[in-house]
Design a protein around this motif. Structure first.
Motif, PDB file in Angstrom:
ATOM      1  N   ARG A  23       1.178  -0.927  -0.036  1.00 27.80           N
ATOM      2  CA  ARG A  23       0.156   0.166   0.421  1.00 27.80           C
ATOM      3  C   ARG A  23       0.764   1.552  -0.614  1.00 27.80           C
ATOM      4  N   GLU A  27       1.182   4.090  -3.618  1.00 27.54           N
ATOM      5  CA  GLU A  27       1.082   5.740  -2.732  1.00 27.54           C
ATOM      6  C   GLU A  27       1.727   7.101  -2.886  1.00 27.54           C
ATOM      7  N   ASP A  31       2.086   9.394  -6.304  1.00 28.29           N
ATOM      8  CA  ASP A  31       2.074  10.775  -5.920  1.00 28.29           C
ATOM      9  C   ASP A  31       3.575  11.520  -6.578  1.00 28.29           C
ATOM     10  N   ALA A  86      -2.713   1.808  -7.980  1.00 27.90           N
ATOM     11  CA  ALA A  86      -2.293   2.710  -6.463  1.00 27.90           C
ATOM     12  C   ALA A  86      -4.551   2.363  -5.879  1.00 27.90           C
ATOM     13  N   GLU A  87      -4.696   3.344  -6.324  1.00 33.52           N
ATOM     14  CA  GLU A  87      -6.283   2.755  -6.517  1.00 33.52           C
ATOM     15  C   GLU A  87      -7.089   1.450  -5.234  1.00 33.52           C
ATOM     16  N   ALA A  90      -5.495   1.349  -2.074  1.00 29.39           N
ATOM     17  CA  ALA A  90      -6.003   2.959  -1.864  1.00 29.39           C
ATOM     18  C   ALA A  90      -7.805   2.409  -0.949  1.00 29.39           C
TER      19      ALA A  90
END
Ligand SMILES: C[S@@+](CC[C@H](N)C(=O)[O-])C[C@H]1O[C@@H](n2cnc3c(N)ncnc32)[C@H](O)[C@@H]1O
Length: 288
Positions: A23, A27, A31, A86-87, A90
């Motif tokens: 995770r 993330e 970014d 990433a989603e 998340a």
């Protein structure tokens, strides 16, 4: 808190390479618009297609050096993007590691059978990342070793020897010709094809020279590949200095806030069933 720099002047993300699940990795990379594995995906797919046709091997083995959480395998097998992954992670902030692994396994199980036809072998020095990638099913086999520091054990060598293609994104620099040569010579005779994406601040020529001595032909593909945005002004300043010291013109590239990589493709010559790699215009595009 300022992002720490490692000895090469690049931002250090060591704290997120070693977590029990990916995770934090996705993330942070999302970014920073980390995109090199995504840009590498069609190139790796093409290498796999060409290898399969040339060697007449239906399911080649791809060894990803510095695979971390099986990032390249995940992108290729799920045919997806860093944003999507990433989603995906998340969306599960409260899940524990076991639940995350179950979600990933379910996602892989929902793929049509034979959708990739590649055996993915991952190598990394970070055990938790490898364990996750293996348990989630992204990687079929893993080798936990630091070939900068030591030779592989017999068992590790046997696994490395199964590689038909060796690839990497974001790892050359952490690893040198020591690792690449040890992986390339794991098999006494077979020399795997290679495709490495290498930041412009790192010199690929010592690796290319070792590969030439082993009978490889290496080509640098034209064009540049965006890797990610700089993590800080300090990182950018360090990298710009390094590029200037080694005579690389950063104008319109790194000086605009992005790290860039070159692609190097190496193939053994002569090879029982392969032509040396020659770049064609459709192979690569300048990505910026
Ligand atoms: C920038 S990450 C790249 C991860 C992945 N390839 C990607 O593109 O998302 C660098 C990886 O190299 C690994 N690494 C660093 N030193 C290594 C070594 N000596 N041998 C193998 N892996 C190493 C790190 O643990 C980390 O997973």
């Amino acid at each position: 808190m300022p992002v720490p720099l490692n000895t090469t002047g690049k931002a250090s993300f060591d704290d997120i390479y070693d977590r029990p699940d990916p995770r934090a990795y996705y993330e942070r990379m999302f970014d920073l618009d980390y995109c090199i594995p995504e840009l590498a995906k069609p190139i790796f797919q093409q290498q796999i297609r060409e290898y399969r046709a040339s060697a007449r091997i239906a399911t080649p083995t791809v060894l990803d050096i510095g695979c971390s959480y099986g990032v390249n395998a995940a992108l290729l097998r799920l045919d997806t993007t860093i944003r999507d992954l990433a989603e995906h992670y998340a969306a599960a902030p409260d899940s524990d590691r076991v639940e995350l692994i179950q979600r990933d396994r379910a996602r892989l199980a929902s793929l049509p059978s034979g959708s990739t036809d590649v055996r993915f072998l991952g190598m990394d020095a970070a055990r938790p990342a490898l364990d996750y990638a293996y348990e989630a099913g992204f990687l079929h086999d893993v080798v936990h070793v630091d070939l900068e520091a030591s030779e592989p054990s017999d068992e590790q060598r046997a696994l490395l020897a199964s590689a038909d293609l060796i690839v990497s994104t974001g790892c050359i620099g952490y690893v040198t010709e020591k690792t690449v040569t040890r992986a390339a010579t794991a098999h006494p005779r077979k020399r795997p094809w290679m495709a490495h994406f290498v930041l412009r601040m790192f010199d690929f020529s010592p690796i290319a020279a070792e590969l030439t001595a082993l009978g490889y032909h290496t080509e640098q593909a034209p064009g540049l590949y965006e890797q990610r945005r700089f993590a800080s002004e300090a990182e950018q300043a360090h990298v710009l200095n390094t590029l200037s010291d080694i005579g690389v013109d950063a104008t319109g590239r790194e000086d605009r806030g992005w790290l860039y990589a070159n692609l190097y493709v190496s193939r053994p010559v002569p090879y029982p069933h392969a032509e040396p790699y020659h770049h064609t215009d459709t192979d690569t595009e300048d990505t910026h």
